[in-house]
Design an enzyme around this catalytic site. Sequence first.
Site, mmCIF file in Angstrom:
data_model
loop_
_atom_site.group_PDB
_atom_site.id
_atom_site.type_symbol
_atom_site.label_atom_id
_atom_site.label_comp_id
_atom_site.label_asym_id
_atom_site.label_seq_id
_atom_site.Cartn_x
_atom_site.Cartn_y
_atom_site.Cartn_z
ATOM 1 N N LYS A 171 60.315 19.503 -33.427
ATOM 2 C CA LYS A 171 59.527 19.773 -32.233
ATOM 3 C C LYS A 171 60.311 19.079 -31.060
ATOM 4 C CE LYS A 171 55.908 18.160 -34.526
ATOM 5 N NZ LYS A 171 54.588 17.547 -34.792
ATOM 6 N N THR B 27 47.950 16.374 -23.913
ATOM 7 C CA THR B 27 48.733 17.158 -24.980
ATOM 8 C C THR B 27 48.327 16.142 -26.279
ATOM 9 O OG1 THR B 27 50.625 15.643 -24.559
ATOM 10 C CG2 THR B 27 50.783 18.005 -23.792
ATOM 11 N N GLY C 5 47.075 15.541 -29.791
ATOM 12 C CA GLY C 5 46.899 16.287 -30.727
ATOM 13 C C GLY C 5 47.679 17.446 -30.889
ATOM 14 N N THR C 6 48.569 17.674 -29.833
ATOM 15 C CA THR C 6 49.210 19.005 -30.284
ATOM 16 C C THR C 6 49.981 19.222 -31.634
ATOM 17 O OG1 THR C 6 51.186 17.654 -29.006
ATOM 18 C CG2 THR C 6 49.963 19.420 -27.834
ATOM 19 N N GLY C 7 50.594 17.897 -32.149
ATOM 20 C CA GLY C 7 51.281 18.031 -33.368
ATOM 21 C C GLY C 7 50.253 18.307 -34.563
ATOM 22 N N CYS C 8 49.183 17.808 -34.400
ATOM 23 C CA CYS C 8 48.100 17.857 -35.354
ATOM 24 C C CYS C 8 47.680 19.432 -35.417
ATOM 25 C CB CYS C 8 46.786 17.204 -35.187
ATOM 26 S SG CYS C 8 46.965 15.396 -35.069
#
Length: 712
Positions: free
Chosen positions: A400, A433, A435-438
């Site tokens: 990412k 942004t 919590g984008t990865g979660c």
Amino acid sequence: MFDTALKPVHPIDLRTYLVADMATIGAGDVVRIIDEAVAGGATTVQIRGKQLGDAELLRIVTAVADRLDGRATLLVNDRVDVYLAAREAGAAVHGVHIGQSDGGAEAVRERIGVHAVLGLSAAAPEHLAEAAALPPGVVDYLGVGAVRATPTKPDAPEPLGWDGLAHAIALAGDLPCVAIGGVGPGDARDARAAGAAGLAVVRAICAAADPRAAARALREEWDRGRTPNVLSIAGSDPSGGAGIQADLKSIQATGGYGMAAVTALTAQNTRGVTGVHVPPVAFLRDQLEALSEDVRIDAVKIGMLANASVIEAVASWIAGLASRPAVVLDPVMIATSGDRLLDADASRALDALIALADVITPNLSELAALVSGEVAGSWEAALEQARTLAARHGVLVLAKGGHLEGDTAPDALVSAAGVVASFESPRIDTANTHGTGCSLSSALATIYAREAADPVAGEPDTDAWAWSARLAHEWIHGAILAADGLDVGQGNGPLDHSYSARAGLVAPRRDAELDAWWGDIVPIVDGIHGDDFVKSLGEGTLDAARFETYIAQDSVYLFAYSELLARAGELSTDPAEKAFWRASAEAAIATEMELHRSRGAGERVPASRETARYLAHLDRSSGEHAVLVAALLPCFWIYEQVGLTLAAKNHDGHPFGDWLSTYGSPEFTESTQQAIALVQRAARRADDATLARMRQAFVLSSRHERAFFAQA
Ligand SMILES: Nc1ncnc2c1ncn2[C@@H]1O[C@H](COP(=O)(O)OP(=O)(O)OP(=O)(O)O)[C@@H](O)[C@H]1O
Ligand SMILES: Cc1ncc(CO)c(N)n1
Ligand SMILES: [Mg+2]
């Protein structure tokens, strides 16, 4: 002889049941409409031709059977003789559906044998009770209705309504029932609640402008009940933007049923983490055991793990599961705010868990930590680290680029062999942004679970992950775009997970890509169907000289086209795919030689302007495998669709009979299906720019197809 290999798996799949009524469809359209419906998701097709003679009905049943070749259960209404004759002729037809007045189920079962499917219509309580009392194996399912009054059966008795349907289905005992009579996609929930195994429709598909879309709508509504169960094993973020809260929202938004087992609690808001509490790990085990004892788990997303003993508990639980769900591991180490979410000494324990994952989704700093390197300063460096990581653990890595500088936010799915697929969106200028990865990893797990429930035959798993990652990337982009519309906290705010639902968007589907391409060319294909040359060819009124001109140009085309097919084979890296393009190249040149011979082996004519332009376009597309196969596809797909319409008009003594039969043949259909699947696969792996070039090449070839027909 009836081939027992044709025996469908019982119980038959009644979810989306098409009654192809020949009073509603013209004989020239029946193959196309049924084929479209099955491509859209129809599971069972019954051909009803009450007004047709045996020979005509037999011809239609055989043509449809050849076309479907077992892709859906195919039944004949009422006419046991026609069914038996079709079966005798080797057609892939599976049984009959009879009414109350068609000679009694037991007598019909005697005639058709134990392997054939037998369906029976029933509505009145006494008929349902009779059917339920039959010995097992006489009737396979019941068609129950009408639920509502319909114009296709004006003489039918009083409609049942939903209560009546539920009552009727209860009387049917354990026979599966398909609900019929004025039903549509909007009725899936009611029909399911009444106990039905599917919806049967006539006009909703037969009379639809787009039968494929109509069938898809029915099937999707029905399948909504087959929502994947997706478990998040992660920490709690009370502010709702990350952790299990974000996971549950993302799972819901992308079409899953969300569950969560909590590994740790954080005290956290949009500005950062102020505390972490890790409950006794034994209690995490209790949570996980409680789930796996009871619930089918289709996919697992793993987030914050806090420490080595939590990691070990999760790893041993997954390793002990009877059937392995899809596993996406988001190796959360440090929050966006910079706070540690995993003990520094836990990294080694993580290796055992990574080995159990299908995909891991590290951000740039996690990627660096996992390969014990420096944080990548460029996307190329990040991809190289991802490849190293993928090779080391035998997993796929979704790298990412959210934390890179630059105008775009790139993601890429990487295997040990390198980049499988990459996705790039414009970078959104927002601080929201959190919590984008979660959210991305939960969406990926959910979309994969949803897609894998309905796999494309022969598709490697990597392709399904690549495609799911594309859809997840698109979904997260929309959620970030909508983030500024929320007002949560003063720091880095959360995404808006519910944007897609609010916009009334259905979570994206896998086939959307090629469907969209076909949508692009519908007007072109319609133009070809309406072309004077094509029409008079079908009717047999075509002037012989015009046909001659056409065949001469077709020869010229095939000569060069064969080379381009061979080129697609050269550019392909997959042995089976290579074999397919090579075989197609040989078939094309063999056809050319045959045409040439049939024209008296005279001189080969020069290419017309139209032919030359078409070939030049293909040639220009031949530098890149994905673009070339997309450019070659219309010559299969459009030809096959036109060919089927023409083949339906064929008859003994048709002046162009031999020619018509080639393009309506099951072999050509089979090749077309393979070509579509290969292009679909290339599309799934393509990055955005390539995908756009593929689509453009496909549409342009379709325009050339049209001009090619029109020149004659
Ligand atoms: N500003 C942005 N614009 C567009 N997409 C972004 C932006 N920031 C992140 N993304 C996307 O969000 C997803 C998550 O990537 P990111 O690198 O931020 O993960 P992460 O650091 O693990 O997130 P988190 O902070 O939630 O742990 C990726 O698909 C990335 O491309
Ligand atoms: C609970 C939790 N998990 C993961 C992250 C990563 O964003 C976070 N901030 N909080
Ligand atoms: Mg993250």
